[in-house]
Design an enzyme around this catalytic site. Structure first.
Site, PDB file in Angstrom:
ATOM      1  N   LEU A 139      19.829 -55.015   4.005  1.00 31.66           N
ATOM      2  CA  LEU A 139      19.719 -56.445   4.311  1.00 31.66           C
ATOM      3  C   LEU A 139      18.326 -56.967   3.932  1.00 31.66           C
ATOM      4  CD1 LEU A 139      21.850 -58.442   5.614  1.00 31.66           C
ATOM      5  CD2 LEU A 139      20.291 -58.508   7.558  1.00 31.66           C
TER       6      LEU A 139
ATOM      7  N   ARG B  84      21.766 -50.958  -7.862  1.00 29.18           N
ATOM      8  CA  ARG B  84      21.557 -50.007  -8.941  1.00 29.18           C
ATOM      9  C   ARG B  84      22.630 -48.930  -8.839  1.00 29.18           C
ATOM     10  NH1 ARG B  84      18.644 -53.149 -11.052  1.00 29.18           N
ATOM     11  NH2 ARG B  84      16.469 -52.893 -11.618  1.00 29.18           N
TER      12      ARG B  84
ATOM     13  N   GLU C 146      24.008 -47.036 -18.200  1.00 28.36           N
ATOM     14  CA  GLU C 146      24.371 -48.307 -18.839  1.00 28.36           C
ATOM     15  C   GLU C 146      23.430 -48.603 -20.009  1.00 28.36           C
ATOM     16  OE1 GLU C 146      23.711 -50.659 -15.175  1.00 28.36           O
ATOM     17  OE2 GLU C 146      22.043 -51.615 -16.208  1.00 28.36           O
TER      18      GLU C 146
ATOM     19  N   HIS D 159      25.963 -55.815 -15.955  1.00 28.90           N
ATOM     20  CA  HIS D 159      24.638 -55.971 -15.332  1.00 28.90           C
ATOM     21  C   HIS D 159      24.061 -57.358 -15.630  1.00 28.90           C
ATOM     22  CE1 HIS D 159      20.655 -53.833 -14.045  1.00 28.90           C
ATOM     23  NE2 HIS D 159      20.743 -55.074 -13.579  1.00 28.90           N
TER      24      HIS D 159
HETATM   25  C1  8YV Z   1      18.011 -57.858 -14.590  1.00 28.67           C
HETATM   26  C2  8YV Z   1      17.672 -56.456 -12.483  1.00 28.67           C
HETATM   27  O1  8YV Z   1      19.294 -57.858 -15.129  1.00 28.67           O
HETATM   28  O2  8YV Z   1      16.278 -57.727 -11.119  1.00 28.67           O
HETATM   29  C3  8YV Z   1      16.644 -56.610 -11.437  1.00 28.67           C
HETATM   30  O3  8YV Z   1      16.190 -55.592 -10.927  1.00 28.67           O
HETATM   31  O4  8YV Z   1      18.148 -55.405 -12.741  1.00 28.67           O
HETATM   32  C4  8YV Z   1      18.170 -57.662 -13.158  1.00 28.67           C
HETATM   33  O5  8YV Z   1      17.750 -58.835 -12.602  1.00 28.67           O
HETATM   34  C5  8YV Z   1      17.166 -57.049 -15.428  1.00 28.67           C
HETATM   35  O6  8YV Z   1      15.961 -56.646 -14.876  1.00 28.67           O
HETATM   36  C6  8YV Z   1      16.914 -57.789 -16.694  1.00 28.67           C
HETATM   37  O7  8YV Z   1      16.627 -56.918 -17.623  1.00 28.67           O
END
Ligand code: 8YV
Length: 315
Positions: free
Chosen positions: A153, A234, A263, A281
Site C-alpha cells: 500500500l 515488477r 520482458e 509494460h
Molecule cells: C515505465 C516503470 O514503464 O515506473 C516504473 O518503474 O517501470 C514504468 O513506469 C518504465 O520505467 C519506462 O521505461
C-alpha cells in the site's frame, strides 16, 4: 563550458530526446552495435546515466564508468539499478515518483475490468461475426461489491484502493505494517491470508531482493480458481513458474499482467493461455505522464550538475 557526458541506456520520445541532447553530450548505449566497445571508449568520460525503470544500470556498467556521479531513472522503480555499487562510490540515484501514480493505478483497474468482463474476447466476438452466427456472448464475472486485496500500500497501491472504493468493493491490504493513512481499509499482515480473503489481488509492491517471489505458490493457490491476480509492479514479485502452472491447471482463475520476467520476450506458455490478459509494460504509458517523467528525469540531472538539491533522490 563543455556539456557533461551522459550514457543513455534506452530510447525516449523525441520531445525528451531533443532537450536531453541540448543539455548533455549524450552517448546512446542502446544504439551501439558493440556495447562493450562503446563502454570502453566513452566510459571514463561519463558523469551521468539516463536510464529507464526496467533497464536500470548493473554493476558492470557502473564500474565501466569510473567518473560516474549520478543515475537518473525514468520510472518509479529503481530495482534494476545496483544500489550497492552506487553506495560504494557515493553515486546519486534519482527516480520519477508521483507523476505516474494515477496512470499506473488506472491501468490496474482497467485490467481488472477488462479481464473480469471478458472485453478482449467480446471484441473478437463482434469482429469475427460470432455475435451474428452464434448469438449471445458467454456470461462473465461481476466486479462491483466483490473482495479486493492490495499487496503493497504505497503510493500506487493507495490509488488503486481509492479507485476500488468506487466499485463498492471490500478492500484489504498487506504491507510491512498497518498504514496510518488507510484506516478505512482492512490490514491483513500475511499475504497468503490476504489472497484467501480476495477475489482480485493487486500486486503494487516496490520490487527488491526482499520481495522477490513474495507471490508464490501459496499466495496463488489461496487466491484460487475463482480469483484473479493483477500485476502492475515488477515480474520479480511473482514466482512466474508457479503462476503459469496454476493458470494452466485452473488452480488460479485468471491473471492480468503488465510485467514479465525477461520482458519484452515473455515465456511462450503465457501465449497459449486464454485466462491471462497480457499487457506490454505500459501502465505509465500516457503522453501526459511520460512527458512529466521525462521532465523530472532531466530536472534531476540538471540539478545535480548545477550543484542543487535533487528533486526526487533515491540515494
Ligand atoms: C515505465 C516503470 O514503464 O515506473 C516504473 O518503474 O517501470 C514504468 O513506469 C518504465 O520505467 C519506462 O521505461
Amino acid at each position: 563550458m563543455s556539456k557533461p557526458a551522459i550514457l543513455q541506456i534506452g530510447p525516449y520520445p523525441q520531445w525528451d530526446q531533443e532537450p536531453l541532447d541540448d543539455a548533455f553530450q549524450v552517448h546512446r548505449y542502446f544504439e551501439a552495435a558493440d556495447k562493450a566497445k562503446l563502454l570502453a571508449e566513452v566510459g571514463p568520460s561519463i558523469r551521468g546515466i539516463a536510464t529507464r525503470g526496467e533497464l536500470g544500470a548493473d554493476r558492470a556498467m557502473i564500474e565501466a564508468c569510473p567518473n560516474l556521479e549520478v543515475i537518473s531513472v525514468y520510472g518509479v522503480g529503481f530495482d534494476a539499478v545496483d544500489l550497492q555499487a552506487c553506495r560504494e562510490r557515493a553515486i546519486r540515484v534519482t527516480n520519477t515518483p508521483d507523476v505516474l501514480t494515477n496512470d499506473v493505478a488506472d491501468l490496474g483497474i482497467a485490467m481488472m475490468l477488462c479481464q473480469s468482463r471478458g472485453m478482449i474476447g467480446a471484441e473478437s466476438w463482434v469482429r469475427d461475426g460470432s455475435w451474428a452466427e452464434k448469438g449471445l456472448y458467454p456470461l462473465k464475472r461481476r466486479v462491483w461489491g466483490r473482495r479486493a486485496g492490495v499487496l503493497g500500500l504505497g503510493r500506487i497501491g493507495f490509488e488503486v484502493a481509492k479507485r476500488l472504493k468506487g466499485f463498492d468493493m471490500q478492500i484489504a491490504y498487506s504491507d510491512v505494517d498497518a498504514k496510518p493513512y488507510a484506516s478505512e481499509l482492512t490490514f491483513v499482515a500475511d499475504p497468503v491470508e490476504l489472497a484467501r480473503q480476495s477475489d482480485f489481488l493487486f500486486v503494487t509492491l516496490a520490487a527488491s531482493a526482499a520481495t522477490r517471489h513474495i507471490v508464490g505458490r501459496e499466495v496463488i493457490e489461496a487466491l484460487g480458481p475463482d480469483g484473479m491476480l493483477i500485476n502492475i509492479s515488477r515480474a520479480s514479485n511473482i514466482d512466474e513458474d508457479a503462476l503459469l502452472q496454476a493458470l494452466e491447471t485452473g488452480r488460479l482463475g485468471w491473471a492480468a499482467l503488465d510485467v514479465f520476467e525477461g520482458e519484452p520476450k515473455l515465456n511462450p506458455r503465457f501465449l497459449a493461455l486464454d485466462n491471462v490478459l497480457l499487457q506490454p509494460h505500459h501502465a505509465s504509458g500516457t503522453v501526459e505522464t511520460r512527458k512529466a517523467m521525462g521532465q523530472l528525469l532531466r530536472d534531476n540531472l540538471a540539478a545535480h550538475f548545477a550543484g542543487q538539491t535533487l528533486p526526487t533522490p533515491v540515494l
